[in-house]
Design an enzyme around this catalytic site. Structure first.
Site, PDB file in Angstrom:
ATOM      1  N   LYS A  68       6.105  -4.620  -2.851  1.00  0.00           N
ATOM      2  CA  LYS A  68       7.388  -4.397  -2.178  1.00  0.00           C
ATOM      3  C   LYS A  68       7.148  -3.825  -0.787  1.00  0.00           C
ATOM      4  CE  LYS A  68      11.944  -3.054  -3.660  1.00  0.00           C
ATOM      5  NZ  LYS A  68      12.386  -4.398  -3.987  1.00  0.00           N
ATOM      6  N   CYS A 102       0.840  -1.192   0.000  1.00  0.00           N
ATOM      7  CA  CYS A 102       0.000   0.000   0.000  1.00  0.00           C
ATOM      8  C   CYS A 102       0.876   1.244   0.000  1.00  0.00           C
ATOM      9  CB  CYS A 102      -0.961   0.077   1.176  1.00  0.00           C
ATOM     10  SG  CYS A 102      -2.200  -1.192   1.178  1.00  0.00           S
ATOM     11  N   HIS A 121      18.193 -38.058  -1.520  1.00  0.00           N
ATOM     12  CA  HIS A 121      17.423 -38.374  -0.311  1.00  0.00           C
ATOM     13  C   HIS A 121      15.944 -38.052  -0.513  1.00  0.00           C
ATOM     14  CE1 HIS A 121      21.123 -39.255   1.755  1.00  0.00           C
ATOM     15  NE2 HIS A 121      21.625 -38.138   1.252  1.00  0.00           N
ATOM     16  N   GLU A 176      18.348 -18.118  -3.741  1.00  0.00           N
ATOM     17  CA  GLU A 176      18.001 -16.799  -4.255  1.00  0.00           C
ATOM     18  C   GLU A 176      17.613 -16.890  -5.743  1.00  0.00           C
ATOM     19  OE1 GLU A 176      17.065 -14.134  -3.205  1.00  0.00           O
ATOM     20  OE2 GLU A 176      17.407 -12.671  -4.778  1.00  0.00           O
ATOM     21  N   TRP A 195      -2.550  -2.918  -1.753  1.00  0.00           N
ATOM     22  CA  TRP A 195      -2.220  -4.348  -1.756  1.00  0.00           C
ATOM     23  C   TRP A 195      -3.164  -4.947  -0.729  1.00  0.00           C
ATOM     24  CZ3 TRP A 195      -0.430  -8.092   1.693  1.00  0.00           C
ATOM     25  CH2 TRP A 195       0.055  -9.274   1.110  1.00  0.00           C
ATOM     26  N   ARG A 243       4.296  -0.644  -4.364  1.00  0.00           N
ATOM     27  CA  ARG A 243       3.897  -1.040  -3.021  1.00  0.00           C
ATOM     28  C   ARG A 243       2.545  -1.759  -3.008  1.00  0.00           C
ATOM     29  NH1 ARG A 243       6.860   1.700   0.847  1.00  0.00           N
ATOM     30  NH2 ARG A 243       5.260   1.215   2.376  1.00  0.00           N
ATOM     31  N   GLY A 275      -1.228  -0.460   6.422  1.00  0.00           N
ATOM     32  CA  GLY A 275      -0.995  -1.178   7.676  1.00  0.00           C
ATOM     33  C   GLY A 275      -2.147  -2.113   7.955  1.00  0.00           C
ATOM     34  N   LYS A 332      13.973 -15.773  -7.242  1.00  0.00           N
ATOM     35  CA  LYS A 332      13.844 -14.749  -8.298  1.00  0.00           C
ATOM     36  C   LYS A 332      13.029 -15.298  -9.457  1.00  0.00           C
ATOM     37  CE  LYS A 332      14.772 -12.144  -6.762  1.00  0.00           C
ATOM     38  NZ  LYS A 332      15.090 -11.381  -5.592  1.00  0.00           N
ATOM     39  N   GLU A 374       9.184 -15.931  -8.490  1.00  0.00           N
ATOM     40  CA  GLU A 374       8.336 -14.785  -8.161  1.00  0.00           C
ATOM     41  C   GLU A 374       7.955 -13.946  -9.375  1.00  0.00           C
ATOM     42  OE1 GLU A 374      11.773 -11.984  -6.115  1.00  0.00           O
ATOM     43  OE2 GLU A 374       9.697 -11.472  -5.706  1.00  0.00           O
TER      44      GLU A 374
HETATM   45  C1  F6R Z   1      12.164 -10.865  -3.329  1.00  0.00           C
HETATM   46  C2  F6R Z   1      12.006  -9.760  -2.414  1.00  0.00           C
HETATM   47  C3  F6R Z   1      11.530 -10.053  -1.039  1.00  0.00           C
HETATM   48  C4  F6R Z   1      12.212  -9.125  -0.021  1.00  0.00           C
HETATM   49  C5  F6R Z   1      11.585  -9.328   1.366  1.00  0.00           C
HETATM   50  C6  F6R Z   1      12.288  -8.517   2.434  1.00  0.00           C
HETATM   51  O1  F6R Z   1      12.663 -10.443  -4.558  1.00  0.00           O
HETATM   52  O2  F6R Z   1      12.220  -8.626  -2.744  1.00  0.00           O
HETATM   53  O3  F6R Z   1      11.720 -11.384  -0.717  1.00  0.00           O
HETATM   54  O4  F6R Z   1      13.565  -9.398   0.004  1.00  0.00           O
HETATM   55  O5  F6R Z   1      10.234  -8.983   1.324  1.00  0.00           O
HETATM   56  O6  F6R Z   1      12.214  -7.160   2.176  1.00  0.00           O
HETATM   57  P1  F6R Z   1      13.166  -6.136   2.893  1.00  0.00           P
HETATM   58  O7  F6R Z   1      14.552  -6.435   2.451  1.00  0.00           O
HETATM   59  O8  F6R Z   1      12.690  -4.797   2.457  1.00  0.00           O
HETATM   60  O9  F6R Z   1      13.023  -6.369   4.361  1.00  0.00           O
END
Ligand code: F6R
Length: 604
Positions: free
Chosen positions: A599, A2, A500, A477, A75, A27, A100, A481, A484
């Site tokens: 994000k 948001c 295993h 990682e 969001w 966001r 929030g 990537k 997602e």
């Molecule tokens: C994946 C991604 C998320 C963030 C996670 C933590 O590409 O961006 O997994 O890494 O939400 O976010 P921060 O680093 O802002 O705490």
């Protein structure tokens, strides 16, 4: 998670709000809405879908710009994304936008229903709006203070009152909110990019401080309702940093920004050939007997790499934990513990709660964050900032690289202080780390080859990553990537674990990305490659120049320059980021705004 904006000033308000929301769309992007004062009343328009849908709706009707307003990009947490659940929410007396979660909204809702309030949406935000309405007897400040004293949870609120067309109100707790300052106009926003086009001056609001934002000035009240003087801050990001700059997506732009982000984060910290951290004392670091590293998602993966580096070089035990797990179990702390929270945004709710838990237990805390003045670094005992500049794409790329670079610097520093390596070795390792940006530049030139390889595999349903040691951390990682942004099912496995259980998933044609960047482990990973090939897998091997056998045993290769194996994840991750990016593009996915994601996850 948001985004909220607010504006008061001479510019066309609707345009400023939409422009601000565009910068905050990362966001949340499932619905959007704005309220403005026009014709002496608050007018509201909202729409399910992307911001573009809201713009279309605005253009298709009669809508006035207004001269004061608030906006929101959502969001969804409570209630599906639709027009009714979209913000702003309110009553005839006030409208507000919220980022929030109001945790006790159901009990508050019941109480308000008994007082005669009815509700149109399923949101916790509408409860917050009606709670303020309930307490409003003509003084907005009193109503806001009374309402926030009754709620549990997190909030950043931008509020307009019908009786006060000359001001906005803003308040926050555990969700970010800044007040942008200019000469004859002022702003509120969840994040700096929303105001950068107009001003770089801003205040950070602390918990339960209330800002009264007028055209010609901002007054901030403390939680005990007295006027306070805030420190004015200046954003060091320029407008270009928050634009795509000719790239198709923020993600690819940010991937290509990694050499600069790395050198900006590493170089200012090198003094006499070794890493030095501003404001972190050697004595404090020397007293560390055990480290915890916590974070979420990509930041957690950076922590996993930190564990390898710190245990290998400094011989200090490291426990790496996912913040949302750590906070709900009972971590057993001991004297000499320190907890490092890694976070790009500095606002992730679980990471913030994990850090608070550590502090409550009397453990020293350190934050590694990319956002100056965000909550987690503000509350930590020590802070190491990463200097990647704004990361806008939802999928984290450059933030991960700079987090790794901090882990490496910390490992070298701790090893030296712990007398596990001598000065000469520390300098040699540091020198190699300072050159990693050049190696990353070389790897980024493989862009075309990586794109072609991705196009070859774009139709797969499943894709596995395998690796040992640092390559296992990197595999996790790489897999995150890929899944997602491309929505391909993907898992990362420790190469030695395959037999295993996991190997039963390998069928004819399934792609396996084998990470083999550590010469000491080539042979072992090589055997695992042969095992999956024997079961029909198509193997794409990421390795350094000196693993010649890789050519014979794999179907495709990504070859990166040879360097200290501890640091190869830095160029290595660039390959995996590009691969994920091109897979997603080839599948027609919305790379910067992946489905269901946002994000800066400021809710649990
Ligand atoms: C994946 C991604 C998320 C963030 C996670 C933590 O590409 O961006 O997994 O890494 O939400 O976010 P921060 O680093 O802002 O705490």
């Amino acid at each position: 998670m948001c985004g909220i904006v607010g504006y008061i000033g001479p510019r066309p308000t609707t345009d400023v709000l939409i422009q601000g929301l565009r910068k905050l769309e990362y966001r949340g992007y499932d619905s959007a809405g704005i309220s403005v004062f026009a014709d002496r009343k608050i007018q509201t328009i909202k729409s399910k879908g992307r911001l573009a849908d809201l713009e279309k709706k605005i253009k298709s009707g009669i809508w006035q710009q207004g001269n004061i307003g608030i906006g929101h990009t959502r969001w969804a947490t409570h209630g599906e994304p639709n027009d009714v659940n979209a913000h702003p929410h309110g009553t005839s007396k006030l409208m507000l936008v919220h980022n929030g979660i109001i945790e006790n909204y159901l009990s508050l809702k019941e109480k308000l229903q008994k007082k005669g309030y009815s509700f149109d949406s399923e949101t916790d935000t509408e409860v917050m709006a009606k709670l303020i309405d309930f307490y409003y007897l003509g003084d907005p400040l009193e109503a806001i203070y009374d309402a926030i004293s009754k709620v549990r949870g997190s909030y950043a609120l931008g509020i307009m009152f019908a009786d006060y067309p000359d001001r906005l109100y803003a308040v926050r707790k555990d969700s970010p909110l800044i007040v942008g300052l200019s000469d004859d106009e002022n702003f509120i926003a969840s994040d700096i990019p929303a105001i950068l086009e107009y001003t770089k001056r801003y205040y950070l609001l602390d918990t339960n401080e209330v800002a009264v934002v007028k055209k010609d000035g901002v007054t901030v009240y403390s939680p005990d309702r007295t006027v306070i003087q805030k420190n004015e801050l200046i954003a060091n990001w320029d407008t270009e940093a928050a634009e795509k700059g000719g790239y198709d997506h923020f993600m690819i732009k940010e991937i290509h920004e990694q050499p600069k982000a790395l050198s900006d984060t590493i170089m200012p910290r090198i003094s006499s050939g070794i890493p030095v951290f501003e404001n972190v004392s050697d004595d404090d670091l020397k007293s560390v007997k055990r480290l915890w590293i916590v974070g979420c998602g990509t930041a957690y993966h950076a922590g996993l790499m930190g564990k390898y580096a710190i245990e290998k070089l400094a011989k200090i035990p490291v426990i790496c934990d996912i913040a949302s797990e750590y906070r709900y179990r009972s971590p057993l702390f001991a004297d000499g513990d320190m907890v490092i929270t890694i976070t790009q945004s500095g606002e992730t709710a679980d990471s913030l709660a994990a850090q608070r838990l550590s502090k409550e237990n009397g453990v020293r805390t350190m934050a590694v964050s990319n956002v100056l003045g965000s909550s987690i670094p503000r509350e930590a005992d020590d802070v190491i900032y990463t200097w990647a500049g704004p990361e806008i794409a939802v999928a984290s790329t450059k933030a991960y690289s700079v987090q790794l670079s901090v882990m490496y610097m910390l490992a070298i520093k701790l090893a030296l202080l712990n007398q596990q390596i001598d000065m000469e070795t520390a300098k040699a390792l540091t020198s190699e780390l300072t050159k990693v940006d050049d190696i990353v530049k070389i790897v980024l030139k493989m862009d075309r080859h990586i794109k072609e390889t991705a196009e070859k595999y774009k139709d797969c349903e499943d894709l596995f990553f395998i690796g040992r040691g640092v390559d296992y951390a990197l595999a996790q990682e790489g897999s995150l990537k890929l899944k997602e942004i491309s929505y391909i099912h993907s898992e990362a496995y420790a190469a030695g674990e395959l037999k295993h259980g996991t190997i039963s998933l390998i069928t004819e044609g399934v792609p396996v990305i084998a990470l083999a960047t550590d010469p000491k482990l080539f042979e072992k990973t090589g055997s695992n490659i042969k095992e999956v090939k024997a079961r029909g897998a198509k193997v794409i091997c990421l390795h350094t120049e000196d693993f010649e056998e890789a050519h014979k045993i794999s179907d495709d290769e990504f070859v990166i320059p040879k360097m200290n194996p501890l640091f190869t994840p830095l160029p290595g991750v660039c390959v995996l980021q590009l691969f994920a990016y091109y897979m997603a593009c080839a599948r027609g996915c919305d790379v910067d705004k992946p489905r269901n994601l946002a994000k800066s996850v400021t809710v649990e």
